[in-house]
Write an enzyme that holds these catalytic residues in place. Structure first.
Site, mmCIF file in Angstrom:
data_model
loop_
_atom_site.group_PDB
_atom_site.id
_atom_site.type_symbol
_atom_site.label_atom_id
_atom_site.label_comp_id
_atom_site.label_asym_id
_atom_site.label_seq_id
_atom_site.Cartn_x
_atom_site.Cartn_y
_atom_site.Cartn_z
ATOM 1 N N ASP A 36 -3.138 6.322 11.412
ATOM 2 C CA ASP A 36 -3.345 4.936 11.470
ATOM 3 C C ASP A 36 -1.722 4.188 11.667
ATOM 4 O OD1 ASP A 36 -1.755 5.105 9.142
ATOM 5 O OD2 ASP A 36 -3.282 4.089 7.739
ATOM 6 N N SER B 180 0.734 -1.162 -0.030
ATOM 7 C CA SER B 180 -0.023 0.171 0.018
ATOM 8 C C SER B 180 0.763 1.188 -0.020
ATOM 9 C CB SER B 180 -1.055 0.005 1.093
ATOM 10 O OG SER B 180 -0.386 -0.202 2.352
ATOM 11 N N HIS C 267 0.454 4.202 7.128
ATOM 12 C CA HIS C 267 0.843 4.509 5.958
ATOM 13 C C HIS C 267 1.320 5.963 5.928
ATOM 14 C CE1 HIS C 267 -2.604 1.651 5.187
ATOM 15 N NE2 HIS C 267 -1.832 1.287 4.322
#
Length: 254
Positions: free
Chosen positions: A221, A18, A224
């Site tokens: 989070d 990601s 990321h």
């Protein structure tokens, strides 16, 4: 000349999970009694599109590159800003057309990138298609993956061997035995993040270099990279490429 058929592109494969696909600029939206994430649409100056930066779409067609680069590749997730555009805007300044081949998919472990697995085979197929018929030369694989291998001691301990095999296999399958590879040492993860980072930073293979994302700001989070961090990482990747692989004597120079 049509922007999409510019010959002799300098082709860069973007792969991993990601943080390579790009989650910069994700915001929480409350809709229909549920929270979900959406890209805020902010494109920093370093990520602006340029006529000399193209991307290879999921339909295997060249088009002008713009954020989010992985919108049709990591299509099950919401994508935002990644390192690809800031990398390209810095790298293109030394000349030539940059062609990006997005391949990253969020949440994927390195075992899913082994030869024979769908993600690996799709990456190789896309890379080959991007360079065929004089379309350009594959210059480098940019690799940012490993967070998904930090939850299990077994996975973390197996990481280096699997990454070494990935390097060997992708070079063999692309017919590029000295293909430059720049991997990113992860900046987030779970209990065994240190072991995966150790494997990444300690890898001693020809034409493989590592840039370290540790210290770059993370989103709330704690997984990321923020948009600002993705811009910094893109510049780190470009500087690493230009330093190690783009000298006048190098076969990988622009």
């Amino acid at each position: 000349m049509d922007e999409m058929i510019k010959p002799n592109k300098n082709i860069f494969i973007l792969s991993g999970q990601s943080n390579m696909a790009g989650r910069g600029g994700m915001v929480k939206i409350y809709d229909h009694h549920h929270y979900h994430k959406k890209w805020d649409g902010v494109v920093p100056p370093e990520c602006q599109p340029h006529t000399d930066i193209l991307r290879f779409s999921a339909k295997l067609e060249w088009e002008q590159a713009r954020a989010p680069l992985h919108y049709d590749i990591d299509a099950k997730k919401m994508c935002g800003v990644g390192p690809g555009m800031p990398f390209s805007n810095r790298a293109r300044k030394v000349g030539g057309v940059v062609g990006l081949v997005p391949c990253a998919v969020g949440g994927t472990a390195i075992k899913e990138w082994e030869r024979g697995e769908e993600l690996y085979e799709n990456m190789v197929r896309r890379a080959k298609e991007s360079a065929k018929d004089g379309g350009g030369q594959i210059k480098c694989l940019l690799w940012f993956q490993g967070e998904s291998d930090t939850s299990s001691l077994k996975d973390a301990e197996a990481y280096q061997e699997k990454m070494v095999k990935l390097v060997h296999d992708v070079r063999e399958d692309l017919g590029l035995p000295s293909l430059p590879i720049i991997q990113v040492a992860i900046a987030s993860g779970n209990e065994y993040m240190g072991k995966v980072r150790e494997a990444q930073l300690g890898m001693k293979l020809p034409n493989v270099v590592c840039v370290d994302a540790k210290g770059l700001q993370l989103q709330e989070d704690n997984l990321h990279l923020t948009t600002e961090s993705q811009v910094k990482l893109g510049h780190m990747l470009a500087d690493a490429y230009l330093t190690h692989f783009s000298s006048p004597s190098s076969s990988s120079s622009f």
